[in-house]
Write a protein that holds these residues in place. Structure first.
Motif: not given
Ligand code: KG4
Ligand code: ZN
Length: 335
Positions: A125-127, A130-132, A146-147, A257-258
């Protein structure tokens, strides 16, 4: 905690059971594709009626398969929106009635949050953060996640969604509904570089998308072609390349960018094998990771709804007894 998930936002009737300790126990889906095929798109009233007749048998089958029953449920999560109003109501009414009679909590879930969290059903799983990239029949969104509930929309389609453009283009070249997967299959027979299609909105800054011009470009190319099977495959190939390339350019931009290096792709179009493999390549090149749901959880399903509901219910969230749906429900409004 054992959560029943119900999904009826569009043309799939789906149910699932998610257990807090054991994870996903089972999910079942009944697709309405055959029902709508001859109309070339979804007929909302037919969709609602079919959900209403299929939901209970599907639920009973779910209990049989998992050897569970009503009394084992501790909460219910259903898709409250966005989606077709009548279709949403069938799932919401059943969820509310069940929760009321069993005296257990019930929660309306945002369909796109379900898609967004679908990769969490996998082992790897990603923590956060992340970018979706959410690419479905109704949405194209780039989101900074972010959460749970902490979502910042970075970009979205100003017209057609990516899946919608796939479906409309497929329809023009004579493929059945929904044409996205069929167009992707046909593209394998296309001769590369037969046509070069535009990569819309990639020359200017920003993270928004526009796929309607690309669809028109494909339609015009088809109109001027010899309409042979090869021309059809070549157009499918050029179209898919253009969509995938455009999505990838914007994903890279969002990561730059992020400063993030984890990317999640979800929604029906994330089943596209070319998109999956290209993104994997790009993320390997930049030293990042890409996460996607198993193919069965890319398109609409109830496992993602049960999971998203579980994540919120365990934080104590719960709706009141009213049957609540939101056919239009921007992801930005979700907290
Ligand atoms: O997420 P989804 O099942 O339903 C919505 O919430 O919209 O997405 C369905 C969309 C359809 O437009 C379908 O054509 C597209 O996903 N799709 C694909 C593929 N599989 C499904 N598009 C391109 N390539 C695929 N392999
Ligand atoms: Zn969906």
């Amino acid at each position: 905690m054992l959560v029943l998930g119900i999904e009826t936002s569009c043309d799939d009737t789906a149910v699932a059971l998610y257990d807090a300790d054991r994870g996903l126990l089972c999910h079942l889906r009944y697709s309405q594709i055959k029902l709508h095929e001859s109309f070339g798109g979804i007929v909302p009233e037919l969709s609602s009626r079919d959900h209403a007749s299929k939901l209970m048998p599907l639920l009973l089958e779910l209990f049989k398969k998992t050897e569970k029953n009503w009394r084992d449920l501790t909460a219910i999560a259903y898709t409250a929106g966005p989606g077709l109003i009548g279709a949403l109501l069938t799932g919401a009414a059943l969820a509310r009635a069940l929760a009321y009679s069993l005296n257990i909590p019930c929660l309306g879930v945002h369909h796109m949050e379900g898609h967004l969290l679908a990769p969490m059903l996998e082992q790897n799983k990603p923590e956060f953060p992340f970018i979706a990239l959410l690419v479905s029949g109704g949405h194209t969104l780039l989101v900074e996640v972010n959460a749970i509930g902490n979502y910042r929309i970075l970009g979205q389609s100003v017209d057609d969604a990516a899946g919608e453009a796939f479906d409309k283009t497929a329809r023009v070249i004579g493929l059945a509904y929904p044409g996205g997967p069929l167009l992707a299959k046909l593209a394998e027979q296309g001769i590369p570089n037969s046509y070069t299609f535009p990569r819309p909105m990639t020359q200017q800054p920003g993270l928004d998308f526009s796929f309607s011009g690309l669809k028109t470009h494909a339609v015009n190319t088809w109109d001027h072609s010899d309409k042979s099977e090869q021309a059809k495959a070549n157009i499918a190939h050029a179209f898919q390349e253009a969509v995938v390339d455009t999505l990838i350019i914007k994903c890279r931009r969002a990561l730059e960018q992020t400063g993030l290096n984890r990317l999640v792709i979800a929604g029906g179009v994330s089943a596209n094998l070319m998109l999956r493999s290209r993104l994997k390549q790009v993320m390997d090149d930049v030293g990042g990771d890409v996460f996607y749901p198993a193919l069965e959880f890319c398109t609409d399903n109830a496992a993602m709804i049960a999971y998203a509901g579980f994540m919120r219910l365990k934080q104590g969230e719960c709706d009141d007894d009213n049957v609540q749906i939101r056919p239009r429900w921007p992801l930005e409004e979700l907290v």
